[in-house]
Design a protein around this motif. Structure first.
Motif, PDB file in Angstrom:
ATOM      1  N   ALA A 164       2.069  -5.879 -16.585  1.00  0.00           N
ATOM      2  CA  ALA A 164       0.706  -6.409 -16.607  1.00  0.00           C
ATOM      3  C   ALA A 164       0.578  -7.512 -17.656  1.00  0.00           C
ATOM      4  CB  ALA A 164      -0.288  -5.292 -16.897  1.00  0.00           C
ATOM      5  N   GLY A 165       0.112  -8.671 -17.205  1.00  0.00           N
ATOM      6  CA  GLY A 165      -0.103  -9.796 -18.109  1.00  0.00           C
ATOM      7  C   GLY A 165       1.110 -10.657 -18.351  1.00  0.00           C
ATOM      8  N   ALA A 166       2.302 -10.244 -17.867  1.00  0.00           N
ATOM      9  CA  ALA A 166       3.516 -11.034 -18.095  1.00  0.00           C
ATOM     10  C   ALA A 166       3.577 -12.194 -17.118  1.00  0.00           C
ATOM     11  CB  ALA A 166       4.758 -10.159 -17.937  1.00  0.00           C
ATOM     12  N   ALA A 167       4.067 -13.332 -17.591  1.00  0.00           N
ATOM     13  CA  ALA A 167       4.239 -14.500 -16.731  1.00  0.00           C
ATOM     14  C   ALA A 167       5.643 -14.474 -16.136  1.00  0.00           C
ATOM     15  CB  ALA A 167       4.031 -15.784 -17.523  1.00  0.00           C
ATOM     16  N   PRO A 168       5.784 -14.684 -14.834  1.00  0.00           N
ATOM     17  CA  PRO A 168       7.125 -14.699 -14.244  1.00  0.00           C
ATOM     18  C   PRO A 168       7.915 -15.923 -14.687  1.00  0.00           C
ATOM     19  CG  PRO A 168       5.499 -15.349 -12.615  1.00  0.00           C
ATOM     20  CD  PRO A 168       4.733 -14.934 -13.834  1.00  0.00           C
ATOM     21  N   ALA A 169       9.218 -15.727 -14.878  1.00  0.00           N
ATOM     22  CA  ALA A 169      10.094 -16.839 -15.268  1.00  0.00           C
ATOM     23  C   ALA A 169      10.744 -17.496 -14.076  1.00  0.00           C
ATOM     24  CB  ALA A 169      11.168 -16.338 -16.230  1.00  0.00           C
TER      25      ALA A 169
ATOM     26  N   GLU B  50      -4.216   0.191  -1.598  1.00  0.00           N
ATOM     27  CA  GLU B  50      -3.505  -1.011  -2.019  1.00  0.00           C
ATOM     28  C   GLU B  50      -3.100  -0.849  -3.480  1.00  0.00           C
ATOM     29  OE1 GLU B  50      -3.780  -5.873  -1.756  1.00  0.00           O
ATOM     30  OE2 GLU B  50      -5.651  -4.734  -1.927  1.00  0.00           O
ATOM     31  N   VAL B  51      -1.806  -0.906  -3.736  1.00  0.00           N
ATOM     32  CA  VAL B  51      -1.286  -0.706  -5.089  1.00  0.00           C
ATOM     33  C   VAL B  51      -1.208  -2.036  -5.832  1.00  0.00           C
ATOM     34  CG1 VAL B  51       0.615   0.185  -6.472  1.00  0.00           C
ATOM     35  CG2 VAL B  51       0.025   1.292  -4.299  1.00  0.00           C
ATOM     36  N   PHE B  52      -0.617  -3.046  -5.192  1.00  0.00           N
ATOM     37  CA  PHE B  52      -0.513  -4.349  -5.842  1.00  0.00           C
ATOM     38  C   PHE B  52      -0.356  -5.427  -4.794  1.00  0.00           C
ATOM     39  CE2 PHE B  52       3.924  -3.395  -5.191  1.00  0.00           C
ATOM     40  CZ  PHE B  52       4.504  -4.629  -4.947  1.00  0.00           C
ATOM     41  N   SER B  53      -0.538  -6.656  -5.217  1.00  0.00           N
ATOM     42  CA  SER B  53      -0.273  -7.806  -4.356  1.00  0.00           C
ATOM     43  C   SER B  53       0.501  -8.841  -5.156  1.00  0.00           C
ATOM     44  CB  SER B  53      -1.566  -8.402  -3.794  1.00  0.00           C
ATOM     45  OG  SER B  53      -2.441  -8.781  -4.833  1.00  0.00           O
ATOM     46  N   LEU B  54       1.367  -9.546  -4.454  1.00  0.00           N
ATOM     47  CA  LEU B  54       2.197 -10.589  -5.049  1.00  0.00           C
ATOM     48  C   LEU B  54       1.957 -11.872  -4.266  1.00  0.00           C
ATOM     49  CD1 LEU B  54       4.520 -11.326  -7.063  1.00  0.00           C
ATOM     50  CD2 LEU B  54       6.123 -10.730  -5.233  1.00  0.00           C
TER      51      LEU B  54
ATOM     52  N   VAL C  71      -2.233  -5.856 -10.017  1.00  0.00           N
ATOM     53  CA  VAL C  71      -2.175  -4.406  -9.832  1.00  0.00           C
ATOM     54  C   VAL C  71      -3.580  -3.936  -9.462  1.00  0.00           C
ATOM     55  CG1 VAL C  71      -1.669  -2.182 -10.892  1.00  0.00           C
ATOM     56  CG2 VAL C  71      -0.282  -4.185 -11.472  1.00  0.00           C
ATOM     57  N   HIS C  72      -3.725  -3.398  -8.261  1.00  0.00           N
ATOM     58  CA  HIS C  72      -5.024  -2.966  -7.768  1.00  0.00           C
ATOM     59  C   HIS C  72      -5.296  -1.490  -8.052  1.00  0.00           C
ATOM     60  CE1 HIS C  72      -5.575  -6.771  -5.622  1.00  0.00           C
ATOM     61  NE2 HIS C  72      -4.324  -6.661  -5.227  1.00  0.00           N
ATOM     62  N   ASP C  73      -4.252  -0.681  -8.108  1.00  0.00           N
ATOM     63  CA  ASP C  73      -4.416   0.755  -8.324  1.00  0.00           C
ATOM     64  C   ASP C  73      -3.329   1.239  -9.277  1.00  0.00           C
ATOM     65  OD1 ASP C  73      -4.826   3.459  -8.284  1.00  0.00           O
ATOM     66  OD2 ASP C  73      -4.711   3.681  -6.112  1.00  0.00           O
ATOM     67  N   PRO C  74      -3.675   1.517 -10.529  1.00  0.00           N
ATOM     68  CA  PRO C  74      -2.652   1.947 -11.498  1.00  0.00           C
ATOM     69  C   PRO C  74      -2.359   3.440 -11.456  1.00  0.00           C
ATOM     70  CG  PRO C  74      -4.759   1.702 -12.600  1.00  0.00           C
ATOM     71  CD  PRO C  74      -4.985   1.310 -11.157  1.00  0.00           C
ATOM     72  N   ASP C  75      -2.921   4.172 -10.485  1.00  0.00           N
ATOM     73  CA  ASP C  75      -2.716   5.625 -10.460  1.00  0.00           C
ATOM     74  C   ASP C  75      -1.405   6.064  -9.824  1.00  0.00           C
ATOM     75  OD1 ASP C  75      -5.030   6.223 -11.847  1.00  0.00           O
ATOM     76  OD2 ASP C  75      -6.259   6.333 -10.043  1.00  0.00           O
ATOM     77  N   PRO C  76      -0.986   5.498  -8.665  1.00  0.00           N
ATOM     78  CA  PRO C  76       0.315   5.916  -8.130  1.00  0.00           C
ATOM     79  C   PRO C  76       1.437   5.560  -9.102  1.00  0.00           C
ATOM     80  CG  PRO C  76      -0.945   4.665  -6.503  1.00  0.00           C
ATOM     81  CD  PRO C  76      -1.651   4.506  -7.812  1.00  0.00           C
TER      82      PRO C  76
ATOM     83  N   ARG D 250       0.831  -1.199   0.000  1.00  0.00           N
ATOM     84  CA  ARG D 250       0.000   0.000   0.000  1.00  0.00           C
ATOM     85  C   ARG D 250       0.867   1.250   0.000  1.00  0.00           C
ATOM     86  NH1 ARG D 250      -5.338  -0.669   1.693  1.00  0.00           N
ATOM     87  NH2 ARG D 250      -5.906  -2.819   2.212  1.00  0.00           N
ATOM     88  N   THR D 251       0.331   2.308  -0.575  1.00  0.00           N
ATOM     89  CA  THR D 251       0.965   3.607  -0.417  1.00  0.00           C
ATOM     90  C   THR D 251       0.729   4.065   1.014  1.00  0.00           C
ATOM     91  OG1 THR D 251      -1.035   4.721  -1.180  1.00  0.00           O
ATOM     92  CG2 THR D 251       0.666   4.242  -2.834  1.00  0.00           C
ATOM     93  N   ALA D 252       1.476   5.066   1.450  1.00  0.00           N
ATOM     94  CA  ALA D 252       1.362   5.541   2.830  1.00  0.00           C
ATOM     95  C   ALA D 252       1.221   7.054   2.836  1.00  0.00           C
ATOM     96  CB  ALA D 252       2.574   5.111   3.642  1.00  0.00           C
ATOM     97  N   PRO D 253      -0.010   7.558   2.784  1.00  0.00           N
ATOM     98  CA  PRO D 253      -0.190   9.012   2.914  1.00  0.00           C
ATOM     99  C   PRO D 253       0.088   9.447   4.343  1.00  0.00           C
ATOM    100  CG  PRO D 253      -2.304   7.896   2.898  1.00  0.00           C
ATOM    101  CD  PRO D 253      -1.264   6.834   2.651  1.00  0.00           C
ATOM    102  N   GLY D 254      -0.206  10.696   4.658  1.00  0.00           N
ATOM    103  CA  GLY D 254       0.107  11.201   5.981  1.00  0.00           C
ATOM    104  C   GLY D 254      -0.546  10.412   7.097  1.00  0.00           C
TER     105      GLY D 254
END
Length: 278
Positions: free
Chosen positions: A250-255, A173-177, A234-239, A163-167
């Protein structure tokens, strides 16, 4: 050409920085090199994106680490979003490698390093240190993490939410792995020292090595048995971090995926009863 001075180590920092314990999950994504080159040029103009069989490599690296200081201890979580790159003009010093060979640590020049695009971290002191010492593009972040533990259920499954951390508050939530590695057979690999690249506010490129004093466990995700075991959402593509993830990965498979967990140093065992005395 006269020797270059070493980058300064401002107070109150000390180098090397020693980790008391380290837990890591990494995932490597082969992607189209053209967008990677454009993003890398924005952040690190003196570096060139490496290619492995025609694909650039984007890497995510989550870390949970502990450190002991003179006045106490600290716990830090962070994630590095990087491009595997090398100094421009150093092509003739690099071996020709496949991704699997790179992941096994075959590049002994250590010119192939991680050019950090975004780093989120939940420890203000570590944010300041990363910026001051290594020119990391480091910003406050928040994490929710589940990982293998000798104190938890058996298995080798990870889930990291960033997650991003504002004040105030928990941020967005930006992304999850997620990595479900239970049942897969890892290969012990020696990739350290790992070169981390940064570019400071004056445009100077820094290269800082990190030594991990035990082998990593590398998982070949191109094996059909590993299909679908690691996923990025990717949950939030704005930050900025979410935007670059959506743009490049986005859409790439990890090797490949890789983990490192420090072994326990002590254990508090189960108690027993003393016989009652008459």
């Amino acid at each position: 050409m006269s020797p270059l001075p070493l980058p300064p180590v401002p107070e109150p920092f000390r180098l090397p920085f020693h980790y008391g314990a380290l837990h890591q999950l990494g995932a490597d994504f082969p992607v189209d090199p053209e967008p990677v080159r454009a993003v890398l040029a924005e952040h690190h103009p003196a570096l060139t994106a490496a290619e492995f069989e025609g694909r650039a490599l984007v890497s995510l690296n989550y870390q949970l680490y502990f450190a002991q200081y003179a006045d106490g201890g600290g716990v830090t979580q962070e994630i590095e979003y990087s491009v595997v790159a090398y100094p421009a003009g150093a092509e003739d010093r690099l071996p020709a490698l496949t991704y699997a060979q790179y992941a096994r640590g075959w590049d002994q020049t250590k010119l192939l390093g991680i050019a950090r695009l975004h780093v989120l971290c939940d420890n203000p002191f570590a944010v300041e240190a990363g910026r001051a010492l290594f020119a990391e593009p480091k910003h406050p972040g928040r994490f929710e993490a589940r990982m293998p533990s000798p104190n938890g259920p058996a298995g080798d499954d990870w889930h990291i939410s960033c997650r991003t951390a504002p004040g105030t508050g928990e941020g967005t939530e930006v992304f999850s792995l997620a990595a479900g590695l239970t049942g897969l057979t890892p290969l012990p690999v020696n990739t350290a020292p790992i070169t981390g690249y940064g570019t400071d506010t004056r445009g100077r490129t820094l290269a800082g090595p990190m030594n991990v004093h035990q082998p990593y466990r590398w998982y070949d995700l191109t094996d059909p048995a590993a299909a679908g075991r690691v996923s990025l959402t990717v949950h939030d593509p704005d930050p900025p971090l979410g935007r670059d993830l959506a743009r490049l990965v986005a859409g790439a498979a990890p090797a490949g995926a890789w983990t490192c967990q420090s072994p326990p140093v002590a254990a508090h065992h189960r108690p027993y009863y003393l016989p009652a005395r008459p």
